[in-house]
Design an enzyme around this catalytic site. Structure first.
Site, PDB file in Angstrom:
ATOM      1  N   HIS A 617       3.758   2.807  -3.649  1.00 31.82           N
ATOM      2  CA  HIS A 617       4.760   3.656  -3.001  1.00 31.82           C
ATOM      3  C   HIS A 617       5.121   3.156  -1.603  1.00 31.82           C
ATOM      4  O   HIS A 617       6.095   3.635  -1.010  1.00 31.82           O
ATOM      5  CB  HIS A 617       4.281   5.113  -2.957  1.00 31.82           C
ATOM      6  CG  HIS A 617       3.252   5.407  -1.917  1.00 31.82           C
ATOM      7  ND1 HIS A 617       1.908   5.502  -2.206  1.00 31.82           N
ATOM      8  CD2 HIS A 617       3.361   5.643  -0.593  1.00 31.82           C
ATOM      9  CE1 HIS A 617       1.241   5.783  -1.105  1.00 31.82           C
ATOM     10  NE2 HIS A 617       2.106   5.879  -0.098  1.00 31.82           N
ATOM     11  N   ASP A 668      -0.075   3.983  -9.012  1.00 29.71           N
ATOM     12  CA  ASP A 668       0.348   3.681  -7.638  1.00 29.71           C
ATOM     13  C   ASP A 668      -0.462   2.507  -7.088  1.00 29.71           C
ATOM     14  O   ASP A 668      -1.379   2.677  -6.279  1.00 29.71           O
ATOM     15  CB  ASP A 668       0.177   4.930  -6.766  1.00 29.71           C
ATOM     16  CG  ASP A 668       0.840   4.795  -5.407  1.00 29.71           C
ATOM     17  OD1 ASP A 668       1.597   3.820  -5.210  1.00 29.71           O
ATOM     18  OD2 ASP A 668       0.604   5.664  -4.551  1.00 29.71           O
ATOM     19  N   SER A 762      -1.760   5.011   3.754  1.00 27.31           N
ATOM     20  CA  SER A 762      -1.365   4.704   2.379  1.00 27.31           C
ATOM     21  C   SER A 762      -1.732   3.273   2.003  1.00 27.31           C
ATOM     22  O   SER A 762      -1.508   2.328   2.768  1.00 27.31           O
ATOM     23  CB  SER A 762       0.137   4.901   2.208  1.00 27.31           C
ATOM     24  OG  SER A 762       0.479   6.262   2.265  1.00 27.31           O
TER      25      SER A 762
END
Length: 811
Positions: A617, A668, A762
């Site tokens: 992402h 992901d 992330s």
């Protein structure tokens, strides 16, 4: 047709002659009366009788009047009322044998084109008018010419009574026109006198008014090209002064048109549509792509024959030549195969549509016959991002129709793996038919095939009937969509003692300390065992009972493969993240900082000398999709300064997991290939990758690291932060997020919150320490609700569920 009542022109009424005397006088007994002048009405003498006659005939006259009135009303409402008509549009082409194509006829702005198109349009109108279709003719146009004997491309509109709309199909219309062309009529129309029209070359297709509107919008940038055999023809890009363009492509009749589209940008909003016809007919649409299609930067599309139309429509923010187009003519490929499989269980080959991975043609029909060595075996078809399901017979398959053992299945695209298992009931094998039912197609289909044991399809695992896959059973994770792999489990994610079915934790198996009553947990620890959910598979495909044996300093596999590639997972020095503390230099030597123009965007982890793993992402924005934008820093501690031990790399290639779904965050994970190898040091070295069977026990304490915000909504941290988190059972996490957690995700954190990853973390690593002292990568920071909120854990990509893809890319 109108219906009328035919009325007589005159009505003859019956008359009664009055008898006349021989001398022409009146009644002899009435001598005193003088004769009436000629032409003057003389009333009858018996007036009462006459009045009685009128009374007697009055009802009959009233009935006649009513009938006449009713007839007039019926005539008005049924016959005179105008019929409802619908405009039916047809598109097509015809060949003129006594005319030849010229370059001038290929340019719509030329005088030659205008002159010839006017004559051809008149010829087309006369041809239609000479049939029973002439009554319905509305308008027509010849909009292009093609190579060979002159080919005219046209459309025409008929205003057809609504009740006849379904009877005048393109096939019927073509038949009427062909019959007229073949007739021996003595007409002086131009299709008989000036144009030698080839009846066999007449093509009629169904179109719509909207198709004509789209076609007319492209006429300012209309480009015709003929593609010779063996020629790769680059096509000129769109005219930026217009909002749409059309490339009309034609090749030899015995070949297929194949178009190659390559996007040159990642952030455009243009639309490109391809049609299995000379014009933009919606019912002949092959595919339509929008916005530079990051998922398919390069695509090749096949037509069913020798013509194709490509339409470009400018986006809101357009750039010069956002794509490159080229075209060639290719031969039809046979799609008939007969195969005999061997008696083994590994993958034995693949079946694919012609010109794979090109989009399969709208005319594709494949027939594959596979023979198995015995009825002990079944046939498994392994699909990638494609699956089969039953469909009602009155509904067409939009992504290919499959016929297998008299079952009709429809293909559809999915971001999941899928297997179709075919039980064998006859020794002559099975025939698999694949057909394109409509013009709309998709990327070429490739399916691998293998055999499976019909009596034990998934040794040591659970067969999921929903998708045909073998999944781990009773490991605490619902891999099967219906959850059947986690039902009726005695020891979920634990070892079951043979003697009394007692459950013990997996780390206590083969630890040289008996825990089961008769010590069954310590048996067969130095020899091969049947493969199962938690057994480690060696390179020689044998399995060992000991959980997590990789890189623990003890050789458990006979071939020693469990101790290979173990230069990983060691900290250089002994010694944000919400609720975290500052890390020491070299404490997390695999930590990576992914930056664009000096700004930290995401975290990552070094897993090999040229590979960094992170979250997919991080690249979902168009402005961040190019690998050229990214710089990877390793050995970094502070963002605002450089350390002597830190190094930087450019990214040469970027791999996103093909099943990654932005909305759900499933799969992901992404891999970055660095532009040159990493030299390992005390501050830069990789983390260990777990095997697919590696077990991270719920409740285990692990660590996350990164430069993310230290509180929700706060700024990113300047110094690398670390925090310990606890692994959470899958069912507990799934319940907290209302069952949005997939088997490719794991959760970590605490009920009370406070310790969590946050914005800027992330893609960063979630690592767990094994008893051997080595750190293994359990997860990647993916998503969550806020940062450190009570009752909401952090959600991470579960590395063990994507390790097969990781190894495939690395090798």
């Amino acid at each position: 047709m109108p219906r009328c009542f035919q009325l007589p022109c005159s009505t003859r009424m019956p008359t009664t002659e009055v008898p006349q005397a021989a001398d022409g006088q009146g009644d002899a007994g009435d001598g005193e009366e003088a004769a009436e002048p000629e032409g003057k009405f003389k009333p009858p003498k018996n007036t009462k009788r006459k009045n009685r006659d009128y009374v007697r005939f009055t009802p009959l006259l009233l009935v006649l009047a009513a009938l006449v009135s009713a007839g007039v009303m019926l005539w008005y409402f049924l016959g005179y009322k105008a019929e409802v008509t619908v405009s039916q549009v047809y598109s097509g082409s015809l060949r003129v044998l006594n005319r030849h194509f010229s370059q001038d006829l290929g340019r719509r702005e030329s005088i030659a084109f205008r002159s010839e198109s006017a004559k051809a349009q008149k010829m087309l109108q006369e041809l239609v008018a000479s049939t029973r279709l002439g009554t319905y003719y509305n308008s027509s146009s010849v909009y292009s010419f093609g190579e060979g004997p002159l080919t005219c491309f046209f459309w025409f509109i008929l205003d057809i009574p609504e009740y006849q709309r379904l009877t005048l199909s393109p096939e019927v219309v073509r038949e009427l026109l062909v019959d007229e062309l073949l007739s021996n009529s003595s007409t002086l129309a131009s299709y008989k006198t000036e144009y030698e029209v080839d009846p066999e070359g007449l093509v009629i297709l169904e179109a719509s008014v909207n198709d004509i509107v789209v076609l007319n919008s492209t006429l300012g940038c209309y480009r015709y090209s003929y593609v010779n055999p063996g020629q790769v023809l680059p096509l000129k890009g769109p005219d930026q002064q217009t909002t749409s363009c059309l490339w009309h492509l034609q090749g030899p009749e015995d070949l297929m048109i194949k178009v190659r589209l390559e996007w040159t940008r990642v952030d455009c909003r243009d639309r490109v549509a391809m049609y299995d016809a000379a014009g933009p007919l919606e019912k002949r649409l092959i595919t339509s792509v929008y916005g530079c299609s990051r998922q398919e930067p390069v695509m090749e599309v096949l037509a069913s024959g020798s013509v194709m139309a490509v339409v470009w429509k400018k986006g809101m923010h357009s750039y010069y030549d956002p794509f490159l187009l080229s075209v060639k003519s290719v031969a039809f490929q046979d799609c008939q195969v007969n195969l005999t499989l061997e008696g083994r269980l590994d993958t034995q080959g693949f079946l694919r549509t012609p010109y794979y991975p090109s989009y399969y043609s709208p005319s594709t029909h494949c027939s594959w016959h596979l023979t198995v060595p015995s009825l002990d075996y079944g046939l498994a078809l392994w699909f990638d991002a494609y699956a089969l399901r039953r469909q009602k017979y009155n509904r067409l398959c939009t992504q290919g129709q499959w016929m297998i053992q008299n079952r009709r299945l429809c293909g559809f695209r999915t971001l999941q793996p899928y297997a179709e298992r075919i039980p064998m009931v006859a020794s002559d094998g099975v025939t698999i038919n694949f057909t394109s039912q409509i013009s709309l197609t998709g990327p070429g289909v490739q399916v691998y095939y293998s055999l499976y044991n019909q009596s034990d399809p998934c040794p040591g695992e659970f067969l999921c009937s929903v998708n045909g896959l073998c999944v781990p059973a009773c490991d605490g994770i619902k891999d099967c969509p219906n959850g059947l792999d986690e039902r009726n489990c005695v020891c979920r994610a634990m070892f079951q003692c043979q003697e009394d079915s007692t459950c013990i934790s997996l780390p206590r198996v083969c630890d040289r300390q008996p825990d089961c009553l008769n010590g069954s947990d310590e048996e067969q620890c130095q020899e091969g065992v049947p493969c199962g959910t938690f057994t480690f598979q060696c390179e020689d495909r044998s399995c060992v009972k000991k959980p997590n044996p990789e890189c623990d300093g003890q050789s458990d596999c006979r071939d020693g493969s469990d101790e290979q590639h173990c230069d990983c997972g060691l900290q250089g020095l002994s010694s944000r993240i919400v609720g975290g503390t500052v890390s020491s230099e070299g404490e997390w030597p695999w930590q990576a900082s992914l930056q664009i123009r000096g700004r930290h965007i995401c975290g990552g982890a070094l897993i090999a000398d040229r590979w960094v793993i992170t979250a997919a992402h991080c690249f979902q924005e168009d402005s961040m999709a190019s690998p050229k934008l990214w710089t990877v820093f390793l050995g970094k501690m502070r963002q605002n300064s450089r350390w002597p031990g830190e190094v930087s790399f450019k990214v040469s290639r970027l791999f996103l997991h093909p099943y990654h779904e932005e909305d759900s965050h499933d799969y992901d994970v992404a891999l970055l290939q660095l532009d040159h190898p990493v030299v390992y040091s005390a501050t830069v070295r990789p983390v260990c990758l777990p095997a697919r069977s590696h077990f991270f026990e719920p409740g285990q304490h692990c660590w996350i690291t990164g430069w993310g915000a230290q509180r929700e909504g706060g700024p990113v941290s300047n110094t690398l932060q670390k925090v310990d988190v606890q692994l959470v059972p899958q069912d507990l996490c799934s319940e907290a997020y209302r069952y949005q957690v997939s088997p490719r995700m794991l959760c970590a954190g605490y009920r009370k919150g406070k310790k969590d990853a946050c914005q800027g973390d992330s893609g960063g690593p979630l690592v767990c320490r094994e008893p051997s002292g080595r750190w293994f990568l359990a997860g990647l920071v993916s998503w969550g609700l806020g940062c450190g909120r009570p009752n909401f854990f952090g959600v991470y990509t579960r590395v063990t569920r994507v390790i097969n893809w990781i190894q495939q890319v690395l090798t």
